[in-house]
Design an enzyme around this catalytic site. Structure first.
Site, short mmCIF file in Angstrom:
data_model
loop_
_atom_site.label_atom_id
_atom_site.label_comp_id
_atom_site.label_asym_id
_atom_site.label_seq_id
_atom_site.Cartn_x
_atom_site.Cartn_y
_atom_site.Cartn_z
CG HIS A 1 -1.90 1.07 1.25
ND1 HIS A 1 -3.41 0.98 1.61
CD2 HIS A 1 -1.84 2.50 0.66
CE1 HIS A 1 -4.01 2.02 1.34
NE2 HIS A 1 -2.95 2.80 1.16
CG HIS B 1 -1.23 7.00 -1.24
ND1 HIS B 1 -2.31 7.01 -1.84
CD2 HIS B 1 -1.30 6.43 0.01
CE1 HIS B 1 -3.34 6.41 -1.07
NE2 HIS B 1 -2.49 5.96 0.00
CG LEU B 2 4.74 5.02 -5.60
CD1 LEU B 2 5.20 4.38 -6.71
CD2 LEU B 2 5.90 5.35 -4.73
CG ASN C 1 -5.03 8.28 -3.41
OD1 ASN C 1 -4.20 7.94 -3.67
ND2 ASN C 1 -5.21 8.93 -2.37
CE LYS D 1 -7.98 1.63 -0.78
NZ LYS D 1 -6.98 2.81 -0.35
CG HIS E 1 -10.26 4.46 2.91
ND1 HIS E 1 -9.08 5.00 3.02
CD2 HIS E 1 -11.00 4.86 3.87
CE1 HIS E 1 -9.17 6.01 3.93
NE2 HIS E 1 -10.31 5.81 4.63
CG HIS F 1 -5.46 2.36 5.49
ND1 HIS F 1 -6.55 2.19 5.89
CD2 HIS F 1 -5.19 2.85 4.35
CE1 HIS F 1 -7.27 2.90 4.85
NE2 HIS F 1 -6.46 3.22 3.93
CG LEU G 1 -8.20 10.61 7.13
CD1 LEU G 1 -9.03 11.29 5.94
CD2 LEU G 1 -9.17 10.34 8.38
CG ASP H 1 -1.82 4.76 3.98
OD1 ASP H 1 -2.06 5.20 2.65
OD2 ASP H 1 -2.76 5.18 4.63
CG HIS I 1 -0.09 15.22 1.98
ND1 HIS I 1 -0.99 15.56 1.03
CD2 HIS I 1 -0.48 14.13 2.37
CE1 HIS I 1 -1.89 14.52 0.86
NE2 HIS I 1 -1.54 13.70 1.95
CB ALA J 1 -5.28 12.74 6.03
O1 DOR Z 1 -3.80 9.45 5.48
C1 DOR Z 1 -4.05 9.34 4.06
N1 DOR Z 1 -3.58 9.76 3.24
N2 DOR Z 1 -4.99 8.46 4.10
C2 DOR Z 1 -5.43 7.95 3.04
O2 DOR Z 1 -6.30 7.13 2.79
C3 DOR Z 1 -4.92 8.78 1.83
C4 DOR Z 1 -3.66 9.31 1.93
C5 DOR Z 1 -3.17 10.27 0.98
O3 DOR Z 1 -3.49 9.97 -0.35
O4 DOR Z 1 -2.72 11.35 1.18
ZN ZN Z 2 -3.71 4.98 1.32
#
Ligand code: DOR
Ligand code: ZN
Length: 359
Positions: free
Chosen positions: A28, A30-31, A56, A114, A151, A189, A234, A262, A266, A278
């Site tokens: 899991h 996020h790239l 996403n 997803k 999720h 997660h 989250l 996860d 950011h 988040a």
């Molecule tokens: O904390 C999170 N950040 N939870 C998620 O489900 C998405 C992720 C994000 O893409 O920033």
């Molecule tokens: Zn995630």
């Protein structure tokens, strides 16, 4: 394999100076895209052979063509000579085209799909408003053996944020698992003992990923001496009793639980603001972070199963060849990591961890 330079007692893992395990995967991540992708892809690729890449983006990865194009951008962002393999996912919507999804799976573009309940988290505005809309798609996925990644939070603002995972199990997930008993479901997660209990009580087609942060912190960390945006993700961290249940699950040796960081970068300005995003960026020290937990739980001998075996076994993919080694050495985690002309605050910023990833 756990060893000192000389032969050691294999049962005595707590005194070992290094820990060598089969090459792990991250189920899991996020790239992101663009400059952020360029900055962060190296961290996941350094520690893991493969990773499930979440879809996403803005706009989200909905079609097989978009999945293939995103995979190409990831490959182009990797360091020269790197053999990391991104495993792509499709973002389900109320109007997902089951034929395109199945074709993407058959062609090896998509590994899984997803499910984001609409507005549950970052870039989920296009998510599913009612799982009933997905029934035909999920039946098709069950038929072709394509895993559903979930999720698991309801988005109803009436529901307390700390209860949204437990209510999701009650209202949505238990019905899905009952109605589609052969569908492979990864409960992503997980953050509660309710989720651990649900996964344990379900059949072999239901598994879960567990992040490093949910093993390390409880909800107090978000409010420790002031509001702590870098501890906010989250689903949010829950009470201590839940963290302890997650630790027991991750270190239990059960094949139903596996590594999924996860990691969700950011830039610092998007976290440290009146309405911060988040997400916790844990990729740079992910294995070190998990190893710390497994050592604290006296379960270093179970790290390999969690990190390198249970995931591929569940997905029906081969386990990786080769190994990685962690050395018992102090590692200082920086306060900030440069990315795309700005910075990201990593998980464990300013802390010292007791294990070093040696490659
Ligand atoms: O904390 C999170 N950040 N939870 C998620 O489900 C998405 C992720 C994000 O893409 O920033
Ligand atoms: Zn995630």
């Amino acid at each position: 394999m756990i060893g000192q330079n000389t032969k050691l007692n294999e049962n005595d893992v707590s005194t070992a100076d290094n820990l060598t395990i089969r090459r792990p995967d991250d189920w899991h991540v996020h790239l992101r895209d663009g400059d952020m992708l360029q900055a962060v892809a190296q961290y996941t690729a350094r520690q893991f052979a493969r990773a499930i890449v979440m879809p996403n983006l803005s706009p989200p990865v909905i079609t097989a063509a978009a999945g293939a194009a995103y995979r190409d951008r990831i490959m182009a962002a990797l360091p020269e000579g790197c053999d990391f393999e991104p495993l792509m996912t499709s973002y389900l919507t109320d109007t997902t085209d089951a034929d395109d999804l199945a074709q993407g799976f058959a062609d090896g573009i998509f590994t899984a799909a997803k499910l984001y309940p609409a507005n549950a988290t970052t870039n989920s505005a296009h998510g599913v408003t009612d799982v009933a809309n997905l029934h035909a798609v999920l039946e098709r996925m069950q038929k072709i053996g394509m895993p559903l990644l979930v999720h698991g939070e309801v988005t109803d603002s009436e529901i307390d944020i700390f209860d949204r995972e437990a209510v999701f199990i009650e209202r949505i997930l238990s019905g899905l698992a009952r109605d589609l008993p052969e569908l492979k479901i990864v409960f992503e997660h997980i953050t509660t003992s309710d989720a651990v209990d649900f996964v344990m009580a379900s059949g072999p087609h239901v598994a879960a990923t567990i992040t490093p942060q949910h093993l390390h912190i409880n909800r107090n960390a978000i409010f420790a001496g002031g509001i702590r945006p870098h501890a906010y993700c989250l689903p949010v961290a829950k009470r201590e009793q839940h963290r302890l249940a997650l630790r027991r699950a991750a270190t239990s040796g059960s094949p139903k639980f596996f590594l999924g960081t996860d990691t969700a970068p950011h830039e610092v300005a998007a976290k440290e603001t009146a309405c911060g995003c988040a997400g916790i960026f844990n990729a740079p020290y992910a294995l070190e972070s998990y190893a710390t937990v497994f050592e604290e739980e006296d379960a270093l001998d179970r790290l390999e199963g969690f990190a390198s075996e249970h995931g591929p076994d569940f997905y029906g993919l081969p386990r990786n060849e080769g190994t990685v080694t962690l050395e018992r050495q102090p590692v200082d985690v920086p306060e900030n990591i440069a990315a795309g002309g700005t910075g990201i605050v990593p998980f464990h910023a300013g802390e010292q961890l007791g294990w070093r990833f040696a490659g």
